[in-house]
Write a protein that holds these residues in place. Structure first.
Motif, PDB file in Angstrom:
ATOM      1  N   THR A 584       0.835  -1.211   0.000  1.00  0.00           N
ATOM      2  CA  THR A 584       0.000   0.000   0.000  1.00  0.00           C
ATOM      3  C   THR A 584       0.865   1.253   0.000  1.00  0.00           C
ATOM      4  N   THR A 685     -18.568 -10.198  -3.679  1.00  0.00           N
ATOM      5  CA  THR A 685     -17.820  -9.117  -4.336  1.00  0.00           C
ATOM      6  C   THR A 685     -16.602  -9.720  -5.017  1.00  0.00           C
ATOM      7  N   ASP A 687     -12.943  -9.412  -6.125  1.00  0.00           N
ATOM      8  CA  ASP A 687     -11.745  -8.654  -5.742  1.00  0.00           C
ATOM      9  C   ASP A 687     -10.688  -8.906  -6.815  1.00  0.00           C
ATOM     10  N   LYS A 706      -6.066  -1.859  -7.788  1.00  0.00           N
ATOM     11  CA  LYS A 706      -7.102  -2.776  -7.311  1.00  0.00           C
ATOM     12  C   LYS A 706      -8.473  -2.372  -7.822  1.00  0.00           C
ATOM     13  N   LEU A 708     -12.725  -3.478  -6.774  1.00  0.00           N
ATOM     14  CA  LEU A 708     -13.729  -4.285  -6.071  1.00  0.00           C
ATOM     15  C   LEU A 708     -15.057  -4.116  -6.795  1.00  0.00           C
ATOM     16  N   THR A 727      -7.900   1.519  -8.842  1.00  0.00           N
ATOM     17  CA  THR A 727      -7.661   2.515  -7.802  1.00  0.00           C
ATOM     18  C   THR A 727      -6.712   1.932  -6.767  1.00  0.00           C
ATOM     19  N   ASP A 729      -7.183   1.364  -3.496  1.00  0.00           N
ATOM     20  CA  ASP A 729      -7.706   0.346  -2.573  1.00  0.00           C
ATOM     21  C   ASP A 729      -8.920  -0.380  -3.138  1.00  0.00           C
ATOM     22  N   GLY A 730      -9.231  -0.177  -4.415  1.00  0.00           N
ATOM     23  CA  GLY A 730     -10.337  -0.899  -5.039  1.00  0.00           C
ATOM     24  C   GLY A 730     -11.701  -0.272  -4.836  1.00  0.00           C
ATOM     25  N   THR A 731     -11.786   0.795  -4.027  1.00  0.00           N
ATOM     26  CA  THR A 731     -13.097   1.402  -3.762  1.00  0.00           C
ATOM     27  C   THR A 731     -13.489   2.331  -4.907  1.00  0.00           C
ATOM     28  N   ARG A 732     -14.785   2.640  -4.937  1.00  0.00           N
ATOM     29  CA  ARG A 732     -15.385   3.517  -5.948  1.00  0.00           C
ATOM     30  C   ARG A 732     -14.969   3.146  -7.372  1.00  0.00           C
ATOM     31  N   HIS A 734     -15.521   2.477 -11.201  1.00  0.00           N
ATOM     32  CA  HIS A 734     -16.583   2.832 -12.141  1.00  0.00           C
ATOM     33  C   HIS A 734     -16.134   2.438 -13.532  1.00  0.00           C
TER      34      HIS A 734
END
Length: 737
Positions: A584, A685, A687, A706, A708, A727, A729-732, A734
């Motif tokens: 990270t 989900t 990953d 990443k 998700l 991204t 951390d895999g969030t958001r 699109h």
């Protein structure tokens, strides 16, 4: 067979919410009148079991999707599949008075596919004659207990208390049992509650080859043998084969016959295990859609086992139609050699379907003027079944259904005896030669039969039908190709790809235009050779069920790909990549460097193109990793893609592509699958991590980005192909396009 798309039904959820208090009243009735007596009867120690409080909670059941079958169904019925989810904070208290035991349930989860059949449709209000409800297979049940330790102290339960109760509940809900609600009095309830099976599946469980040796020593250097056996399931019918000791190529040569009540929806499920003194090891599984077997009538071939690195299973499957005439009987008897032997056992030539309705004017039994506790014993040859007990009555109503496989109806008899359970004495009996049914219209008799050795007017009311089991070959067009028609879940990997390939927008290499061989066996052999060539270098943990698509078999890729199969990640961490602090930290540092330049626009970490869809036929989530645009260094990276289907982060649940050397735009075109049902996958989900292989000590080794992807989309059955932004951390995530 057309599988219509699942549709959202929010209006139905709003209706259920409004009706929920009344549904709760029905469920409470079901618990008290159906489940409670069933639990009491399951075990002597549970005879004082009772529910003291039943509160289902305010959170209504949700219907995540509705599928309506419009083709290949009877015109007088409507078939709906409802994807049911119920997560409720309940309050259900129970006690077993005999042991002063109190326990309870504080939450219940149920997830599964409930079939609703509206039949028959009638030309008068309310248009629907009756409603039938059942689960095609056992729903996923989770119960959060309170006071479970008290329950486990009750003698005879031995830690299986919840399993016993769950089995009883699911047996009441899973085929062939069903809840039937008649809406019109003229509807024949017997026909609805106990329909004649759609067919009989004869399973020749023949042999397996090249199974995994589970008893290994010295970290797999010394390979041992396995003691394989098979478990075969069709609906709630379960068969277990014999164990073949120390053999990786076992020959069972066993035959089983199973009733098929419903299709589409029912599958033949087979699991192979290695028998061990403690816990049996898994050797592979197979799931075959019975629609395909019905189309072909006879399948005799080798199937590649799923969820393991190697192994094949040889099955011969016959779909037997139930014929209401005896014209083919002699031919059937000759085919199973029942015309020569005198045995009452062997392969079946017919199915006897019996509906036990009621009895009248039974004698008192041993004590005069006391009503008996009657039950009925039914037997054909060596097979016997018994009805439920009806207490303190000489006019019992059973409304139960029984089926018997019959070897030779010309020689065998149905024997019926009514017994008094209380005094263990006979209340009457009669014998019906099955040859009488052969002379009846539609091979069916529905009447009151007089009981011998009974009262003067004692009768028993039954409907009895005989159906001849015929292996009918369907007429085929001359150009019919067997392998093109049957899309089984366990065809060779090249054939699997053909079903996904139309969605893959990748230009194929010159050699990919060759026709697929017509014989699936040849195709399977080709695949086995490829696997053999990779075997020496392959890591034992590498999931071999992920296959390279034809475009990755191009010579340049193929020359180095096998050597990279053995590359292991230095830290076989169970945790997700983002939890590794070094990875990270490096990613954040690189992100800051990239943000200082403006060359990469909206996607500083790059993008990945994926095709995602769920195959209802194979009961698998299929993910195709196409290509990737990466921002890392001027020289390029050594990227590969790693995937988990969260929350499963075990090594066995990991899927990885091959490593693409020194490139910022790798093309993978690899197909992966996860064995998971549609209702289950919609709660999971995906990953996805793009990682840089590098050398073991390379400073460039690490996480490149990443993603998700929640899989709660209603479009999952159709599938989609899309570019996604990577991204930190895999969030958001699109879609980029």
């Amino acid at each position: 067979v057309h599988f219509p798309d699942t549709e959202r039904a929010e209006w139905l959820n709003k209706t259920v919410k409004q009706m929920w208090p009344f549904i709760c009243q029905f469920i409470e009735k079901l618990f008290r009148e159906t489940i409670e007596p069933a639990v009491r009867g399951a075990n002597n120690h549970l005879s004082t079991f009772s529910f003291t409080k039943i509160d289902i909670g305010h959170q209504p059941l949700r219907i995540n999707g509705v599928k309506v079958y419009t083709e290949n169904v009877d015109k007088r019925q409507i078939i709906l599949d409802l994807q049911i989810s119920f997560v409720g904070n309940c309050e259900i208290d129970l006690e077993i008075k005999r042991y002063f035991c109190r326990a309870g349930v504080k939450s219940i989860q149920i997830h599964g596919t409930m079939r609703v059949i509206l039949e028959p449709l009638i030309g008068d209000m309310p248009l629907i004659g009756a409603l039938s409800l059942f689960f095609l297979r056992k729903p996923l049940l989770e119960i959060n207990w309170t006071g479970l330790t008290n329950l486990l102290d009750v003698p005879g339960l031995n830690g299986l208390s919840d399993t016993i109760i769950l089995d009883i509940i699911s047996n009441y809900l899973v085929l062939p049992n069903r809840i039937t609600v008649p809406l019109v009095s003229e509807v024949q309830i017997a026909q609805l509650r106990f329909p004649i099976p759609k067919g009989v599946l004869r399973i020749h469980f023949i042999e397996a080859q090249d199974l995994e040796g589970k008893d290994t020593y010295l970290k797999g250097i010394v390979k041992g043998k396995s003691d394989p056996y098979g478990i075969i399931r069709v609906g709630n019918q379960i068969f277990q084969s014999k164990v073949i000791k120390e053999n990786l190529n076992p020959k069972w040569n066993e035959v089983y016959e199973a009733l098929v009540y419903e299709h589409p929806g029912q599958e033949l499920e087979i699991e192979l295990f290695d028998e061990d003194p403690d816990k049996d090891d898994f050797l592979g599984s197979l799931m075959i859609d019975l629609i395909e077997v019905e189309k072909e009538r006879l399948l005799d071939e080798w199937f590649t086992l799923d969820e393991v690195s190697k192994g094949k299973l040889h099955l011969k499957l016959e779909w037997l139609t139930l014929m209401p005439t005896a014209e083919n009987l002699d031919k059937v008897l000759t085919s199973i050699r029942a015309d020569k032997d005198q045995a009452n056992d062997g392969l079946s030539s017919a199915l006897l379907i019996l509906y036990l309705d009621s009895a009248r004017n039974l004698p008192s039994g041993k004590k005069i003027n006391s009503n008996p506790n009657p039950l009925v014993l039914l037997s054909v040859g060596h097979k016997a079944q018994e009805s439920k007990i009806r207490y303190k009555t000489n006019e019992p109503v059973w409304e139960e259904n029984f089926t018997f496989f019959v070897h030779n109806p010309k020689r065998q008899d149905l024997e019926v005896e009514v017994r008094d359970e209380q005094h263990q004495c006979s209340l009457g009996n009669f014998k019906l030669p099955l040859s009488q049914l052969l002379e009846s219209e539609d091979l069916t008799m529905h009447q009151r039969f007089h009981l011998s050795n009974s009262g003067p007017n004692s009768t028993i009311n039954m409907k009895i039908a005989l159906r001849v089991l015929s292996l009918e070959k369907q007429a085929r067009s001359p150009d019919h190709q067997h392998s093109a028609q049957v899309k089984r879940p366990s065809l060779s990997k090249d054939a699997r790809k053909s079903s996904v390939k139309p969605q893959v927008p990748v230009s194929p290499p010159p050699d990919s235009n060759k026709p697929v061989p017509a014989s699936p066996v040849t195709d399977g052999d080709k695949k086995t050779d490829t696997e053999k060539s990779q075997a020496p270098n392959a890591s034992p943990q590498w999931p071999t069920d992920l296959s390279r698509s034809s475009s990755s078999l191009h010579a340049s890729n193929f020359s180095y790909s096998p050597s990279h199969l053995s590359v292991k990640e230095p830290t076989p961490s169970i945790a997700s990549d983002i939890s590794l602090p070094i990875a990270t930290q490096e990613l954040r540092q690189r992100l800051r460097q990239l943000e200082n330049g403006t060359t990469l626009g909206q996607s500083p970490l790059g993008q990945i193109q994926l095709t995602i869809r769920h195959s209802s036929q194979r009961i698998k989530l299929i993910v195709v990793v196409h290509s990737n645009l990466i921002a890392f260094s001027e020289e390029g990276s050594d990227p590969y893609v790693r995937m988990y289907l969260l929350p499963d982060k075990r090594r066995s649940g990991r899927r990885k592509t091959h490593v693409s050397k020194k490139t910022l735009n790798p093309v993978f075109d690899q197909i992966f699958d996860f064995s998971v049902s549609l209702p289950e996958v919609q709660r999971r989900t995906l990953d996805v991590a793009v990682k840089n292989s590098g050398g073991f000590l390379s400073k460039d080794k690490g996480l490149l980005g990443k993603l998700l992807i929640p899989l709660a989309s209603e479009e999952l059955a159709k599938g989609w192909t899309q570019w996604y932004d990577l991204t930190e951390d895999g969030t958001r995530p699109h879609g980029a396009s």
